[in-house]
Design an enzyme around this catalytic site. Structure first.
Site, mmCIF file in Angstrom:
data_model
loop_
_atom_site.group_PDB
_atom_site.id
_atom_site.type_symbol
_atom_site.label_atom_id
_atom_site.label_comp_id
_atom_site.label_asym_id
_atom_site.label_seq_id
_atom_site.Cartn_x
_atom_site.Cartn_y
_atom_site.Cartn_z
ATOM 1 N N LYS A 113 0.809 -1.221 0.000
ATOM 2 C CA LYS A 113 0.000 0.000 0.000
ATOM 3 C C LYS A 113 0.843 1.271 0.000
ATOM 4 C CE LYS A 113 -4.209 1.675 2.179
ATOM 5 N NZ LYS A 113 -4.756 2.036 0.904
ATOM 6 N N ALA A 124 10.155 2.152 -1.183
ATOM 7 C CA ALA A 124 10.150 2.997 -2.388
ATOM 8 C C ALA A 124 11.286 4.023 -2.339
ATOM 9 C CB ALA A 124 8.802 3.706 -2.531
ATOM 10 N N GLY A 164 6.371 0.889 5.829
ATOM 11 C CA GLY A 164 7.247 -0.064 5.151
ATOM 12 C C GLY A 164 7.324 0.175 3.655
ATOM 13 N N CYS A 165 6.203 0.451 3.050
ATOM 14 C CA CYS A 165 6.164 0.663 1.598
ATOM 15 C C CYS A 165 6.856 1.967 1.207
ATOM 16 C CB CYS A 165 4.725 0.638 1.100
ATOM 17 S SG CYS A 165 3.936 -0.977 1.365
ATOM 18 N N THR A 166 6.724 2.980 2.052
ATOM 19 C CA THR A 166 7.403 4.247 1.785
ATOM 20 C C THR A 166 8.908 4.067 1.929
ATOM 21 O OG1 THR A 166 5.473 5.506 2.519
ATOM 22 C CG2 THR A 166 7.590 6.667 2.491
#
Length: 149
Positions: free
Chosen positions: A37, A47, A42-44
């Site tokens: 998401k 990325a 974590g995803c930020t």
């Protein structure tokens, strides 16, 4: 998806809502990372780590593509907010997640649900999978990729 497998043709929808295909990148090795998401910690971190190593990955000839089931609009905002220089594709139906085998049953706080299992696939120029990272270190994802290549 296993090492040696050819990736699917359809990869998702781009920032303009157009379908993106693997054949659009003919002759180019790819790094395709699946994440749950936009705008989550974590995803930020993942990325931004890949962003920070994007020029080194590009120098090795790789094109980076991030895929999640978030909307095209969400991806546009996420990419702008963190100055992400690579393509983010939307997979709202989870068809691409399923084709890669990353749409799986997950557990959190005692409940089970279907979701994206964070996984990175590396392909050769013919789009055959050469590496799979199933234990992604979100804070060091870029370094993890460079170490593999």
């Amino acid at each position: 998806m296993n090492i040696g497998d050819k990736i699917p043709e359809v990869l998702g929808l781009d920032a303009e809502g157009k379908e993106v295909k693997s054949s659009d990148f003919a002759g180019t090795p790819l790094i395709i990372y699946f994440y749950p998401k936009d705008n989550t910690p974590g995803c930020t971190a993942e990325a931004c780590s890949i962003r920070d190593f994007n020029s080194e990955l590009a120098a090795k000839g790789y094109t980076v593509i991030g895929i999640s089931k978030d909307s095209v609009a969400s991806h546009v905002k996420f990419a702008e907010k963190y100055s992400l220089p690579f393509i983010l594709l939307s997979d709202p139906t989870t068809e691409v997640n399923q084709a890669f085998g990353v749409w799986q049953k997950k557990k959190m706080a005692g409940r089970e649900y279907m979701g994206t299992v964070r996984t990175t696939f590396v392909t050769d120029a013919d789009h055959n999978v050469t590496h799979i990272i199933s234990k992604v270190d979100t804070k060091k994802a870029g370094e993890q990729l460079l170490g593999l290549l």
